[in-house]
Design an enzyme around this catalytic site. Structure first.
Site, PDB file in Angstrom:
ATOM      1  CG  PHE A  76      -1.864   1.195   1.201  1.00  0.00           C
ATOM      2  CD1 PHE A  76      -3.036   1.137   0.462  1.00  0.00           C
ATOM      3  CD2 PHE A  76      -1.572   2.369   1.890  1.00  0.00           C
ATOM      4  CE1 PHE A  76      -3.909   2.221   0.405  1.00  0.00           C
ATOM      5  CE2 PHE A  76      -2.438   3.460   1.838  1.00  0.00           C
ATOM      6  CZ  PHE A  76      -3.600   3.380   1.102  1.00  0.00           C
ATOM      7  CG  ASP A 102       5.709   3.734   1.523  1.00  0.00           C
ATOM      8  OD1 ASP A 102       5.808   4.442   2.551  1.00  0.00           O
ATOM      9  OD2 ASP A 102       4.636   3.562   0.923  1.00  0.00           O
ATOM     10  CE  LYS A 140       0.326   5.749   7.603  1.00  0.00           C
ATOM     11  NZ  LYS A 140      -1.088   5.908   7.791  1.00  0.00           N
TER      12      LYS A 140
HETATM   13  C1  LIG Z   1       3.194   2.480   3.671  1.00  0.00           C
HETATM   14  C2  LIG Z   1       2.255   3.604   3.347  1.00  0.00           C
HETATM   15  N1  LIG Z   1       2.527   4.409   2.307  1.00  0.00           N
HETATM   16  C3  LIG Z   1       1.737   5.436   1.971  1.00  0.00           C
HETATM   17  C4  LIG Z   1       0.597   5.698   2.687  1.00  0.00           C
HETATM   18  C5  LIG Z   1      -0.278   6.862   2.287  1.00  0.00           C
HETATM   19  O1  LIG Z   1      -0.183   7.855   3.241  1.00  0.00           O
HETATM   20  P1  LIG Z   1      -1.273   9.026   3.286  1.00  0.00           P
HETATM   21  O2  LIG Z   1      -2.554   8.388   3.709  1.00  0.00           O
HETATM   22  O3  LIG Z   1      -0.710   9.995   4.285  1.00  0.00           O
HETATM   23  O4  LIG Z   1      -1.341   9.598   1.924  1.00  0.00           O
HETATM   24  C6  LIG Z   1       0.259   4.886   3.781  1.00  0.00           C
HETATM   25  C7  LIG Z   1      -0.974   5.122   4.539  1.00  0.00           C
HETATM   26  O5  LIG Z   1      -1.436   4.313   5.305  1.00  0.00           O
HETATM   27  C8  LIG Z   1       1.101   3.807   4.114  1.00  0.00           C
HETATM   28  O6  LIG Z   1       0.834   2.997   5.126  1.00  0.00           O
END
Ligand SMILES: Cc1ncc(COP(=O)(O)O)c(C=O)c1O
Length: 412
Positions: free
Chosen positions: A148, A233, A262
């Site tokens: 994700f 990521d 986050k």
């Molecule tokens: C690993 C990862 N990347 C990207 C995102 C996307 O982040 P955002 O919701 O702040 O756009 C998330 C959100 O849960 C995530 O867990």
């Protein structure tokens, strides 16, 4: 429901809000029937005055706990001084945070944005530009099943889950999917068109999937050998969550490019991507943002990161994580419904022997615990990194009771 239809003092119950929300919101999210009005540390309170232990923490964002005094002080002080200027000008908080973040991540350059998805977009654009300049137009990015990366078109195209991608086809092209935790699959998928590998060190939304210890070092070695970029990521795993400041530090590697968001804001929106100099390819006018890296967000990010480093919050999270692990394994010994316990630091999941996670989450809510059904069969725990053993005990007691009730109910 009160007549005027305007949110104000007349909203007295969650039922009022549920009706107004239904009227005005795109129904993209599934909400629980609770209105949160106040938070303090690992506790939140609803409109009706009930307290909950928060093991969701705004999806791993409220890293120092709700309304941490250092975060509240930074927001109020900076908001009274200077919030937003655009990136036409220098601001002190932005440069302060850039230095601290680059030094602590051992990266060379940073770009600030507002969210995790935007940070990953930065990685994708970096891979495209780098491939064009340095690898004869290579543009493919190898991504993992169950990954994700966010909800923009490019990050949805990179997603490892069909349901996130399918409604939005045609997708952004160039993503090649392989099973997570399988180095041979990455090697096989690498061609002259490959620019990069993009992975979460720990898959969060995919169900808290922890790779074998040898996986990321092997991916790093392969990226070096093949001459492609390793892009991590760390939006969910980064900034203390796994018991180190960044998850890659468990494996003795450094990525070429990484995304964070986050936990960096402690609940305030901020994201960033960082690169090593050799792939810091985006030049003037090739990327930008209005709000990203504004003085307020950066002062908060600086305060959160400095607090984490000064108080060894990742180390504390590692210790509390060992306690969570012991408590979850002893729960698993007593509850046949738990088929697996997995996690590290303060990101944990219990796998249930059936699609009972939503029911379990609702029952936990009724008992005063916020927890998330990350998969139909799994519950995820991502509390603030400041959680105490007493709060962990409180959450485990509720999960214990809920699992006991689920086990006692007749099989469907
Ligand atoms: C690993 C990862 N990347 C990207 C995102 C996307 O982040 P955002 O919701 O702040 O756009 C998330 C959100 O849960 C995530 O867990």
């Amino acid at each position: 429901m009160h007549g005027r239809g305007v949110i104000g003092a007349e909203v007295e119950s969650t039922q009022d809000l549920i009706e107004l929300e239904k009227k005005y919101f795109l129904p993209v999210g599934k909400r629980l029937p609770v209105t949160l009005v106040r938070g303090d540390g690992v506790s939140v309170w609803d409109l009706e005055g009930r307290r909950y232990i928060d093991f969701v923490a705004g999806i791993a964002a409220v890293s120092l706990g709700h309304c941490h005094p250092a975060v509240v002080e930074a927001i109020t002080r900076q908001a009274a001084e200077l919030m937003h200027t655009s990136n036409y000008y220098y601001t002190v908080p932005q440069v302060k945070l850039a230095e601290l973040l680059c030094q602590s991540a051992k990266m060379d350059k940073v770009f600030f944005c507002n969210s995790g998805a935007e940070a990953v977009e930065g990685l994708i654009k970096t891979a495209r530009k780098w491939g064009k300049e340095k690898r004869e137009g290579a543009y493919e990015i190898i991504v993992a099943e169950n990954a994700f990366h966010g909800r923009t078109m490019a990050t949805v195209s990179a997603a490892g889950t069909e349901k996130y991608r399918a409604p939005f086809a045609p997708l952004v092209e160039g993503f090649v999917r392989v099973p997570f935790n399988d180095i041979e699959a990455i090697k096989k998928a690498t061609t002259a068109k490959t620019a990069a590998v993009l992975l979460e060190p720990v898959q969060g939304e995919g169900g808290v999937n922890i790779p074998d210890d040898a996986y990321l070092p092997a991916v790093r070695a392969w990226c070096n050998e093949a001459g492609i970029l390793l892009m991590l990521d760390e939006v969910q795993s980064g900034v203390g969550r796994t018991g180190k400041l960044f998850a890659y530090q468990h494996y003795g590697i450094v990525p070429d490019v990484m995304a964070v968001a986050k936990a960096l804001g402690g609940g305030f929106p901020i994201g960033a991507f960082l690169t090593l100099d050799h792939c810091a390819v985006m030049g003037q006018g090739e990327h930008g943002t209005t709000f990203g890296g504004n003085a307020l967000a950066c002062e908060v990010g600086y305060t959160v990161l400095k607090y984490m480093l000064d108080h060894d919050i990742p180390g504390e999270a590692a210790k509390r994580g060992q306690y969570v692990e012991r408590r979850l394994h002893s729960l698993a010994d007593r509850h046949p419904l738990i088929t697996e316990v997995r996690g590290m630091g303060l990101i944990w999941a219990i796998e249930l022997g059936g699609p009972l996670a939503e029911q379990a989450m609702n029952m936990c809510l009724e008992e005063g615990l916020l927890i998330n059904n990350v998969k139909p069969t799994a519950l995820r725990m991502i509390p603030p990194l400041t959680v105490t053993e007493g709060e962990i005990d409180g959450a485990i007691e509720i999960i214990d009771r809920v699992l006991g009730r689920l086990e006692a109910q007749p099989a469907k």
